[in-house]
Scaffold this active site. Structure first.
Site, PDB file in Angstrom:
ATOM      1  N   LYS A 105       0.746  -1.108   0.088  1.00  0.00           N
ATOM      2  CA  LYS A 105      -0.115   0.110   0.024  1.00  0.00           C
ATOM      3  C   LYS A 105       0.910   1.145   0.016  1.00  0.00           C
ATOM      4  O   LYS A 105       0.492   2.228  -1.049  1.00  0.00           O
ATOM      5  CB  LYS A 105      -0.862  -0.054   1.301  1.00  0.00           C
ATOM      6  CG  LYS A 105      -1.664   1.202   1.399  1.00  0.00           C
ATOM      7  CD  LYS A 105      -2.755   1.038   2.524  1.00  0.00           C
ATOM      8  CE  LYS A 105      -2.263   1.580   3.760  1.00  0.00           C
ATOM      9  NZ  LYS A 105      -3.070   1.525   4.989  1.00  0.00           N
TER      10      LYS A 105
ATOM     11  N   ASP B 280      -6.785   1.331   1.210  1.00  0.00           N
ATOM     12  CA  ASP B 280      -6.950   1.330   2.555  1.00  0.00           C
ATOM     13  C   ASP B 280      -8.475   1.051   3.062  1.00  0.00           C
ATOM     14  O   ASP B 280      -9.038   0.558   2.200  1.00  0.00           O
ATOM     15  CB  ASP B 280      -6.395   3.047   3.153  1.00  0.00           C
ATOM     16  CG  ASP B 280      -7.424   3.924   2.683  1.00  0.00           C
ATOM     17  OD1 ASP B 280      -8.439   3.791   1.893  1.00  0.00           O
ATOM     18  OD2 ASP B 280      -7.540   5.078   3.055  1.00  0.00           O
TER      19      ASP B 280
END
Length: 234
Positions: free
Chosen positions: A133, A151
């Site tokens: 991420k 997220d």
């Protein structure tokens, strides 16, 4: 013995036309979206994103406003050391672990990348404290790559709306990259995260003020008459 059936790839619950309309509306409300983390270089962004795990952007910004004027390069962070860095980020959750990672990252950038932030995923993910991420955020926001950093906000919005249903963040990421039109892919990460943060909120989504309410497949929309959006939905 018959061969096992191949797993069907995940599919969006929205049509191509609906997806294009969704992002056209989000773009019209916020033509140039960006992260709410404050940074002025790829390295500052990398540090800020690393610090933001399980923390708010507001909290990270408060810390980096004090840190970056003192140390905003790998060399300066390495010179601070773990004990020197901790006081600047002590208000951020997991600051002990993050301090160790950020300092180790600084040393690795100096030793293997000439003090520069690498522009490829493998090198980024090899850095201490950097996962997929974080690498996606840096590649997208610092270097303009059409990556998708999923997220909790993007995971929720993708599943709620039916845009990209998935059981885990990687499933959602892969499906988003497949279904979002190329012209919107670079900014899609920011539109979705901001939409989830301010409109499609976890506990009580603000459906009456949602610009994509009629496209969204969420069954339990909060009641209220739809009204024109007066702020960016993302």
């Amino acid at each position: 013995m018959p061969a096992p059936k191949a797993k069907r790839p995940a599919r969006s619950k929205l049509s191509r036309a609906e997806i294009a309309e969704m992002f056209a509306r989000l773009k019209s409300l916020n033509p140039k979206p960006t992260t709410e983390l404050e940074f002025s270089s790829p390295y500052e962004l990398l540090v800020a994103v690393t610090l933001s795990a399980q923390a708010t952007d507001v909290g990270v910004n408060k810390a980096t406003r004090k840190l970056f004027p003192v140390a905003n390069t790998p060399a300066r962070i390495a010179a601070l050391g773990v004990d020197g860095l901790k006081p600047y980020i002590a208000t951020i959750g997991l600051f002990n672990t993050k301090a160790a990672n950020v300092v180790a990252m600084a040393h690795q950038l100096i030793e293997h990348h000439g003090g520069e932030v690498p522009r490829d995923r493998a090198s980024l993910e090899a850095l201490p404290g950097v996962g997929r991420k974080t690498a996606n955020v840096v590649l997208n926001t610092a270097f303009g790559e059409p990556t998708m950093a999923v997220d909790t906000h993007i995971f929720r919005v993708s599943n709620r709306t039916g845009l990209a249903p998935g059981k885990n963040v990687r499933e959602v990421e892969d499906l988003l990259v497949r279904v979002i039109p190329a012209e919107y892919l670079h900014d899609a990460h920011h539109w979705l995260i901001l939409h989830g943060r301010y409109v499609c909120k976890a506990r009580v989504p603000d459906c009456p003020h949602c610009a994509i309410r009629d496209i969204c497949r969420y069954r339990d929309k909060t009641p209220g008459e739809p009204v024109p959006a007066t702020r960016a939905a993302g």
